[in-house]
Design a protein around this motif. Structure first.
Motif, PDB file in Angstrom:
ATOM      1  N   THR A  64      92.256 -24.826  -9.097  1.00  0.00           N
ATOM      2  CA  THR A  64      90.686 -24.463  -8.712  1.00  0.00           C
ATOM      3  C   THR A  64      89.409 -25.351  -8.319  1.00  0.00           C
ATOM      4  O   THR A  64      90.250 -26.717  -8.764  1.00  0.00           O
ATOM      5  N   GLN A  65      88.627 -25.301  -7.491  1.00  0.00           N
ATOM      6  CA  GLN A  65      87.912 -26.458  -7.505  1.00  0.00           C
ATOM      7  C   GLN A  65      87.082 -26.538  -9.028  1.00  0.00           C
ATOM      8  O   GLN A  65      87.080 -27.612  -9.411  1.00  0.00           O
ATOM      9  N   GLN A  66      87.232 -25.699 -10.206  1.00  0.00           N
ATOM     10  CA  GLN A  66      86.577 -26.731 -10.749  1.00  0.00           C
ATOM     11  C   GLN A  66      87.927 -27.205 -11.679  1.00  0.00           C
ATOM     12  O   GLN A  66      87.395 -28.296 -12.465  1.00  0.00           O
ATOM     13  N   ASP A  67      88.880 -26.739 -11.766  1.00  0.00           N
ATOM     14  CA  ASP A  67      90.066 -27.741 -12.549  1.00  0.00           C
ATOM     15  C   ASP A  67      90.092 -29.140 -11.518  1.00  0.00           C
ATOM     16  O   ASP A  67      89.922 -30.204 -12.300  1.00  0.00           O
ATOM     17  N   GLU A  76      85.971 -30.173 -21.107  1.00  0.00           N
ATOM     18  CA  GLU A  76      86.543 -30.659 -19.272  1.00  0.00           C
ATOM     19  C   GLU A  76      87.020 -32.268 -19.511  1.00  0.00           C
ATOM     20  O   GLU A  76      88.157 -31.741 -18.566  1.00  0.00           O
ATOM     21  N   GLN A  86      86.658 -30.584 -10.422  1.00  0.00           N
ATOM     22  CA  GLN A  86      86.016 -31.373 -10.833  1.00  0.00           C
ATOM     23  C   GLN A  86      87.077 -32.142 -12.154  1.00  0.00           C
ATOM     24  O   GLN A  86      85.851 -32.867 -12.361  1.00  0.00           O
ATOM     25  N   ASP A  87      87.295 -30.517 -13.044  1.00  0.00           N
ATOM     26  CA  ASP A  87      87.882 -31.131 -14.050  1.00  0.00           C
ATOM     27  C   ASP A  87      88.369 -32.579 -14.229  1.00  0.00           C
ATOM     28  O   ASP A  87      88.609 -33.344 -15.051  1.00  0.00           O
ATOM     29  N   GLN A  99      78.102 -37.503 -10.492  1.00  0.00           N
ATOM     30  CA  GLN A  99      78.382 -36.420  -9.731  1.00  0.00           C
ATOM     31  C   GLN A  99      78.119 -36.390  -8.634  1.00  0.00           C
ATOM     32  O   GLN A  99      79.685 -36.212  -7.540  1.00  0.00           O
TER      33      GLN A  99
END
Length: 162
Positions: free
Chosen positions: A133-136, A50, A138-139, A38
Motif C-alpha cells: 500500500t502507499q503506507q507500506d 513504522e 512510506q514505511d 517528508q
C-alpha cells in the motif's frame, strides 16, 4: 485417565490462546535519528513501529539488490544520503522515494525504468510489490532514510562496513 489428560491439555491450550499478548519491538531508536525529510520543506518522525515495518518490507522486497543500502546493479548509486540527494529530483525524502517506487525513473530523472526496477505499476513483473500500500511505501522510505542516518557513510558503502 488418558481422556482427562487430553481434555486438560486442550483446555490449557484454549485458555493460553485467550491471553492478551503484547508485541515487543526489538528496536528503540532515538527520535533524532528517526526524524527524516517528508518532502523538500517538512520533516517527519518515523515511529519505531513504522521503522520495523519498513525494515521487514525492505528485507522482503528490496534486499536482493540493495543489501545494506548498496545497489547490486550499479554500485556507484546507493541508498546513502549523498546518492539520494544527488538524484534528479532529489530522492532524499519520503515523498520522492514513494514517487520513485510508484514510477521509477533513471538517476537523472529523464527515462522511465518501470520495466527494470520494481514498482507498483508493474506488479506483473514484480510480484513482491503487488500487495504494498502507499503506507507500506512510506514505511519503506522512512526505513531507508532512517537507516542512512543510523549507519551514516556505512549505509551503501560496501562489505568493508557491514
Amino acid at each position: 485417565m488418558l481422556k482427562r489428560l487430553f481434555l486438560g491439555l486442550v483446555a490449557t491450550l484454549i485458555f493460553t490462546l485467550q491471553l492478551p499478548i503484547d508485541r515487543a519491538f526489538a528496536v528503540d531508536i532515538k527520535q533524532e535519528l528517526r526524524t527524516v525529510k517528508q518532502d523538500a520543506t517538512e520533516n517527519v518522525v518515523v515511529s519505531n513501529k513504522e521503522f520495523e515495518h519498513g525494515k521487514r518490507l525492505f528485507t522482503n522486497a528490496c534486499s536482493k539488490c540493495h543489501m545494506a543500502g548498496r545497489t547490486k546493479t550499479n554500485p556507484n548509486v546507493t541508498l546513502g544520503s549523498t546518492s539520494l540527494k544527488g538524484a534528479e529530483p532529489p530522492r532524499d525524502n519520503v515523498d520522492e522515494i514513494v514517487s520513485y517506487l510508484n514510477n521509477p525513473k533513471t538517476y537523472d530523472g529523464e527515462q522511465d525504468i518501470s520495466e527494470l526496477h520494481p514498482n507498483t505499476t508493474r506488479t506483473d513483473l514484480y510480484p513482491e510489490m503487488r500487495n504494498l500500500t502507499q503506507q507500506d511505501l512510506q514505511d519503506l522510505a522512512g526505513y531507508i532514510l532512517t537507516e542512512a542516518q543510523i549507519r551514516g557513510f556505512r549505509w551503501g558503502a560496501g562489505k568493508v562496513y557491514d
